[in-house]
Design a protein around this motif. Structure first.
Motif, PDB file in Angstrom:
ATOM      1  N   VAL A  15      25.478  17.340  15.064  1.00  0.00           N
ATOM      2  CA  VAL A  15      25.736  15.940  14.709  1.00  0.00           C
ATOM      3  C   VAL A  15      24.920  15.012  15.606  1.00  0.00           C
ATOM      4  CG1 VAL A  15      27.501  14.125  14.666  1.00  0.00           C
ATOM      5  CG2 VAL A  15      28.023  16.390  13.749  1.00  0.00           C
ATOM      6  N   GLU A  16      24.868  15.304  16.906  1.00  0.00           N
ATOM      7  CA  GLU A  16      24.080  14.477  17.837  1.00  0.00           C
ATOM      8  C   GLU A  16      22.600  14.517  17.501  1.00  0.00           C
ATOM      9  OE1 GLU A  16      24.637  15.136  21.997  1.00  0.00           O
ATOM     10  OE2 GLU A  16      26.798  14.814  21.877  1.00  0.00           O
ATOM     11  N   GLU A  17      22.076  15.704  17.173  1.00  0.00           N
ATOM     12  CA  GLU A  17      20.662  15.832  16.809  1.00  0.00           C
ATOM     13  C   GLU A  17      20.340  15.025  15.565  1.00  0.00           C
ATOM     14  OE1 GLU A  17      19.096  19.835  16.545  1.00  0.00           O
ATOM     15  OE2 GLU A  17      20.322  20.445  18.261  1.00  0.00           O
ATOM     16  N   VAL A  18      21.224  15.089  14.575  1.00  0.00           N
ATOM     17  CA  VAL A  18      21.010  14.344  13.334  1.00  0.00           C
ATOM     18  C   VAL A  18      20.997  12.851  13.622  1.00  0.00           C
ATOM     19  CG1 VAL A  18      22.074  13.748  11.117  1.00  0.00           C
ATOM     20  CG2 VAL A  18      21.916  16.142  11.809  1.00  0.00           C
ATOM     21  N   GLU A  19      21.960  12.394  14.419  1.00  0.00           N
ATOM     22  CA  GLU A  19      22.048  10.960  14.734  1.00  0.00           C
ATOM     23  C   GLU A  19      20.898  10.506  15.609  1.00  0.00           C
ATOM     24  OE1 GLU A  19      25.974  10.511  16.335  1.00  0.00           O
ATOM     25  OE2 GLU A  19      26.891  10.407  14.340  1.00  0.00           O
ATOM     26  N   ALA A  20      20.389  11.385  16.493  1.00  0.00           N
ATOM     27  CA  ALA A  20      19.259  11.041  17.355  1.00  0.00           C
ATOM     28  C   ALA A  20      17.989  10.806  16.554  1.00  0.00           C
ATOM     29  CB  ALA A  20      19.032  12.146  18.384  1.00  0.00           C
ATOM     30  N   LYS A  21      17.939  11.389  15.383  1.00  0.00           N
ATOM     31  CA  LYS A  21      16.768  11.227  14.517  1.00  0.00           C
ATOM     32  C   LYS A  21      16.950  10.063  13.546  1.00  0.00           C
ATOM     33  CE  LYS A  21      15.322  15.881  15.119  1.00  0.00           C
ATOM     34  NZ  LYS A  21      14.699  17.049  14.712  1.00  0.00           N
ATOM     35  N   GLY A  22      18.029   9.303  13.740  1.00  0.00           N
ATOM     36  CA  GLY A  22      18.252   8.125  12.923  1.00  0.00           C
ATOM     37  C   GLY A  22      18.923   8.392  11.587  1.00  0.00           C
ATOM     38  N   ALA A  23      19.499   9.537  11.436  1.00  0.00           N
ATOM     39  CA  ALA A  23      20.180   9.883  10.181  1.00  0.00           C
ATOM     40  C   ALA A  23      21.671  10.019  10.459  1.00  0.00           C
ATOM     41  CB  ALA A  23      19.616  11.187   9.620  1.00  0.00           C
ATOM     42  N   LYS A  24      22.420  10.219   9.402  1.00  0.00           N
ATOM     43  CA  LYS A  24      23.848  10.464   9.575  1.00  0.00           C
ATOM     44  C   LYS A  24      24.230  11.683   8.765  1.00  0.00           C
ATOM     45  CE  LYS A  24      25.162   7.217   5.966  1.00  0.00           C
ATOM     46  NZ  LYS A  24      25.964   6.068   5.629  1.00  0.00           N
ATOM     47  N   LEU A  25      25.246  12.385   9.251  1.00  0.00           N
ATOM     48  CA  LEU A  25      25.720  13.577   8.581  1.00  0.00           C
ATOM     49  C   LEU A  25      26.888  13.171   7.687  1.00  0.00           C
ATOM     50  CD1 LEU A  25      25.483  16.685   8.385  1.00  0.00           C
ATOM     51  CD2 LEU A  25      27.232  16.803  10.155  1.00  0.00           C
ATOM     52  N   VAL A  26      26.745  13.496   6.405  1.00  0.00           N
ATOM     53  CA  VAL A  26      27.785  13.147   5.442  1.00  0.00           C
ATOM     54  C   VAL A  26      28.174  14.416   4.690  1.00  0.00           C
ATOM     55  CG1 VAL A  26      28.352  11.787   3.394  1.00  0.00           C
ATOM     56  CG2 VAL A  26      26.887  10.806   5.171  1.00  0.00           C
TER      57      VAL A  26
END
Length: 133
Positions: A15-26
């Motif tokens: 989740v942190e990696e996804v958010e660090a790349k400017g995306a969100k996990l849904v």
């Protein structure tokens, strides 16, 4: 989400990696959005539950294997190299008119199984000689 990671820590790292790349996990099926506080909390709770479930499964599997070992239950495929096969391979090997490929075809085995049976037969013969001495 429990298929995405094997532990709570791993899922949170993803989740942190996804958010660090400017995306969100849904998660569309679970209606979870990690860009919200509630979504992050739900992901955390689900991650803990998934890890707990996995650990229970591992404990139950280990207990089942221990019980099976106590009952002397064998795991896996039955051995290909049986005493009967060893005898047949040894007889064919001692016959100068029989070839390895022909023996393999007749017995329905591979060359590696042929030679494994041959080695097993030779070991048995050597052990018998040593025991008699």
């Amino acid at each position: 989400l429990d298929r995405l990671a094997r532990s709570q820590l791993h899922l949170l790292q993803i989740v942190e990696e996804v958010e660090a790349k400017g995306a969100k996990l849904v998660s569309v099926m679970d209606n979870i959005d990690t860009s919200t506080a509630t979504g992050k909390m739900v992901v955390g709770v689900l991650a803990v539950l998934a890890e707990f479930e996995r650990n229970l499964l591992l404990e139950r599997s280990a207990a089942g294997r221990a019980i099976a070992r106590q009952r002397q239950i064998r795991f896996g495929r039955p051995p290909k190299i049986t005493e009967a096969l060893i005898r047949q391979v040894m007889l064919a090997h001692d016959d100068p008119n029989t070839t390895v490929p022909e023996t393999c075809r007749v017995l329905g085995i591979s060359k590696s199984s042929y030679y494994a049976a041959l080695r097993a037969g030779q070991r048995s013969a050597m052990e018998a000689v040593e025991a008699a001495a």
